[in-house]
Scaffold this motif. Structure first.
Motif, short mmCIF file in Angstrom:
data_model
loop_
_atom_site.label_atom_id
_atom_site.label_comp_id
_atom_site.label_asym_id
_atom_site.label_seq_id
_atom_site.Cartn_x
_atom_site.Cartn_y
_atom_site.Cartn_z
N PRO A 1 0.82 -1.21 0.00
CA PRO A 1 0.00 0.00 0.00
C PRO A 1 0.86 1.27 0.00
O PRO A 1 1.94 1.31 0.60
CB PRO A 1 -0.81 -0.12 1.29
N ILE A 2 0.36 2.30 -0.68
CA ILE A 2 1.10 3.55 -0.84
C ILE A 2 0.24 4.73 -0.37
O ILE A 2 -0.92 4.86 -0.78
CB ILE A 2 1.48 3.79 -2.32
N LEU A 3 0.83 5.59 0.45
CA LEU A 3 0.26 6.89 0.78
C LEU A 3 1.23 7.96 0.30
O LEU A 3 2.42 7.91 0.63
CB LEU A 3 0.06 7.03 2.30
N SER A 4 0.73 8.92 -0.49
CA SER A 4 1.57 10.03 -0.93
C SER A 4 0.91 11.34 -0.54
O SER A 4 -0.20 11.63 -0.95
CB SER A 4 1.78 9.97 -2.45
N MET A 5 1.61 12.14 0.28
CA MET A 5 1.13 13.44 0.73
C MET A 5 1.97 14.55 0.08
O MET A 5 3.19 14.40 -0.07
CB MET A 5 1.23 13.56 2.26
N HIS A 6 1.32 15.66 -0.25
CA HIS A 6 2.03 16.72 -0.97
C HIS A 6 1.33 18.05 -0.71
O HIS A 6 0.11 18.14 -0.81
CB HIS A 6 2.01 16.42 -2.48
N SER B 1 5.44 19.83 -8.24
CA SER B 1 4.01 19.96 -8.47
C SER B 1 3.26 18.69 -8.05
O SER B 1 3.87 17.68 -7.65
CB SER B 1 3.75 20.22 -9.95
N ALA B 2 1.95 18.72 -8.20
CA ALA B 2 1.12 17.55 -7.88
C ALA B 2 1.37 16.39 -8.83
O ALA B 2 0.89 15.28 -8.57
CB ALA B 2 -0.35 17.95 -7.91
N ALA B 3 2.12 16.62 -9.90
CA ALA B 3 2.44 15.52 -10.81
C ALA B 3 3.24 14.43 -10.10
O ALA B 3 3.17 13.25 -10.49
CB ALA B 3 3.24 16.04 -12.01
N HIS B 4 3.97 14.79 -9.05
CA HIS B 4 4.78 13.79 -8.34
C HIS B 4 3.92 12.82 -7.54
O HIS B 4 4.03 11.60 -7.75
CB HIS B 4 5.81 14.49 -7.45
N PRO B 5 3.06 13.29 -6.63
CA PRO B 5 2.22 12.31 -5.92
C PRO B 5 1.28 11.56 -6.85
O PRO B 5 0.94 10.41 -6.58
CB PRO B 5 1.46 13.16 -4.90
N GLU B 6 0.88 12.20 -7.94
CA GLU B 6 0.03 11.50 -8.90
C GLU B 6 0.77 10.33 -9.52
O GLU B 6 0.21 9.23 -9.68
CB GLU B 6 -0.44 12.48 -9.98
N ARG B 7 2.05 10.53 -9.87
CA ARG B 7 2.82 9.41 -10.42
C ARG B 7 3.10 8.36 -9.35
O ARG B 7 3.05 7.15 -9.61
CB ARG B 7 4.14 9.90 -11.02
N LEU B 8 3.36 8.81 -8.13
CA LEU B 8 3.68 7.89 -7.04
C LEU B 8 2.50 7.00 -6.67
O LEU B 8 2.68 5.91 -6.12
CB LEU B 8 4.15 8.67 -5.81
N THR B 9 1.29 7.46 -6.94
CA THR B 9 0.10 6.66 -6.61
C THR B 9 -0.55 6.06 -7.85
O THR B 9 -1.70 5.63 -7.80
CB THR B 9 -0.92 7.51 -5.85
N SER B 10 0.19 6.02 -8.95
CA SER B 10 -0.36 5.45 -10.19
C SER B 10 0.04 4.00 -10.39
O SER B 10 -0.13 3.45 -11.48
CB SER B 10 0.10 6.28 -11.39
N THR C 1 -3.80 2.63 -2.92
CA THR C 1 -3.09 3.90 -2.84
C THR C 1 -3.98 4.98 -2.23
O THR C 1 -5.21 4.93 -2.37
CB THR C 1 -2.61 4.38 -4.22
N MET C 2 -3.36 5.94 -1.56
CA MET C 2 -4.03 7.15 -1.07
C MET C 2 -3.19 8.35 -1.48
O MET C 2 -1.97 8.33 -1.32
CB MET C 2 -4.17 7.13 0.46
N LEU C 3 -3.83 9.37 -2.02
CA LEU C 3 -3.16 10.61 -2.38
C LEU C 3 -3.83 11.74 -1.62
O LEU C 3 -5.05 11.90 -1.69
CB LEU C 3 -3.24 10.86 -3.89
N ARG C 4 -3.04 12.52 -0.89
CA ARG C 4 -3.58 13.66 -0.15
C ARG C 4 -2.80 14.92 -0.51
O ARG C 4 -1.62 15.02 -0.21
CB ARG C 4 -3.52 13.41 1.36
N LEU C 5 -3.49 15.86 -1.16
CA LEU C 5 -2.93 17.17 -1.40
C LEU C 5 -3.37 18.08 -0.26
O LEU C 5 -4.55 18.15 0.06
CB LEU C 5 -3.42 17.73 -2.75
N LEU C 6 -2.41 18.76 0.35
CA LEU C 6 -2.68 19.59 1.51
C LEU C 6 -2.72 21.05 1.09
O LEU C 6 -1.71 21.60 0.62
CB LEU C 6 -1.60 19.37 2.57
N PRO C 7 -3.85 21.71 1.23
CA PRO C 7 -3.96 23.12 0.84
C PRO C 7 -3.15 24.02 1.78
O PRO C 7 -2.92 23.68 2.94
CB PRO C 7 -5.46 23.41 0.95
#
Length: 264
Positions: free
Chosen positions: A203-208, A216-225, A231-237
């Motif tokens: 399992p993968i969690l990527s926070m950014h 950019s958000a392209a990194h966590p998107e690739r990491l969770t692809s 997978t979980m992707l969390r973009l933090l505002p």
């Protein structure tokens, strides 16, 4: 989860020099330990109170170490090789595992430590129960290089270099040049984690942070692809490159949620 946390210091022997490590262990531990891998200018001390808070929140032992050349670890012998990310996973992670005696761990990396965490999972799949990345780079992006150039200018300002010396002592100049010269090198421009990510089975969690100045958000998107794994992707505002400092409560909550979902 709340518990008394005991902190201990360790020294780990390697063929290239001693590594400094620290662990935060709750009185009653659950599950696999969490292994923290620091960023390009980081060290154990710069995690500040995050490891202790992570141990309290999850009930897991948390382990962090200074990579060779950083913090309280000994000087790195020579220039940092371009394959330093894979070399960290290949050479030093097994030494940390042997010293602390765990069979499996949750590997959690910040920035380039996140790339090292991916390499660790790819090289040691039986050791890694889950992968967590925070502000990690999956490839070399213009924003990453622009951010490093801006930081290099900032460190040239009066008094700024002393910030590095506070944590890395006489090794501070090497730390700065290892970061800047490696990432701005043309020989490093094609680096990416595609081959390593293809081998990840846990399992993968990527926070950014949405305002991360180094990617950019392209990194966590690739990491969770990665196909076929949870997978979980969390973009933090309103968050930059150091979420565990800028938005610690949110990071602790997301990590705890991830671990309870996939490693109950």
């Amino acid at each position: 989860m709340s518990s008394t946390v005991t902190t201990r210091e360790h020294w780990i022997i390697s063929e290239k020099g001693q590594l400094f490590a620290q662990d935060w262990t709750p009185t009653e531990t659950v599950g696999e330990p969490i292994l923290l891998l620091h960023d390009s200018l980081g060290c154990v001390t710069l995690w500040r109170d995050f490891p202790e808070q992570l141990a309290r929140r999850t009930g897991r032992q948390v382990i962090a170490y200074d990579r060779l050349g950083f913090g309280r670890s000994e000087r790195y012998p020579g220039a940092l090789p371009l394959d330093f990310i894979d070399d960290e996973a290949r050479t030093f992670i097994p030494l940390v595992q042997e010293h602390f005696g765990f069979e499996r761990c949750v590997v959690f990396g910040h920035s380039v430590g996140g790339a090292m965490a991916v390499a660790c999972v790819a090289q040691h799949p039986q050791t890694c129960a889950a992968l967590i990345t925070e502000s990690a780079q999956a490839f070399v992006e213009h924003r990453t290089r622009d951010g490093i150039r801006a930081a290099e200018v900032e460190f040239a300002r009066e008094g700024q270099f002393e910030r590095l010396q506070k944590y890395h002592g006489h090794k501070a100049f090497w730390v700065l040049r290892a970061w800047v010269d490696t990432w701005l090198s043309e020989d490093f421009s094609d680096w990416n984690l595609d081959a390593e990510l293809a081998q990840v089975k846990c399992p993968i969690l990527s926070m950014h942070g949405e305002q991360d100045e180094y990617g950019s958000a392209a990194h966590p998107e690739r990491l969770t692809s990665v196909p076929g794994v949870p997978t979980m992707l969390r973009l933090l505002p309103d968050c930059g490159h150091v979420p565990h400092r800028e938005q610690q409560p949110a990071v602790l909550q997301v990590v705890d949620e991830f671990l309870q979902r996939y490693l109950p």
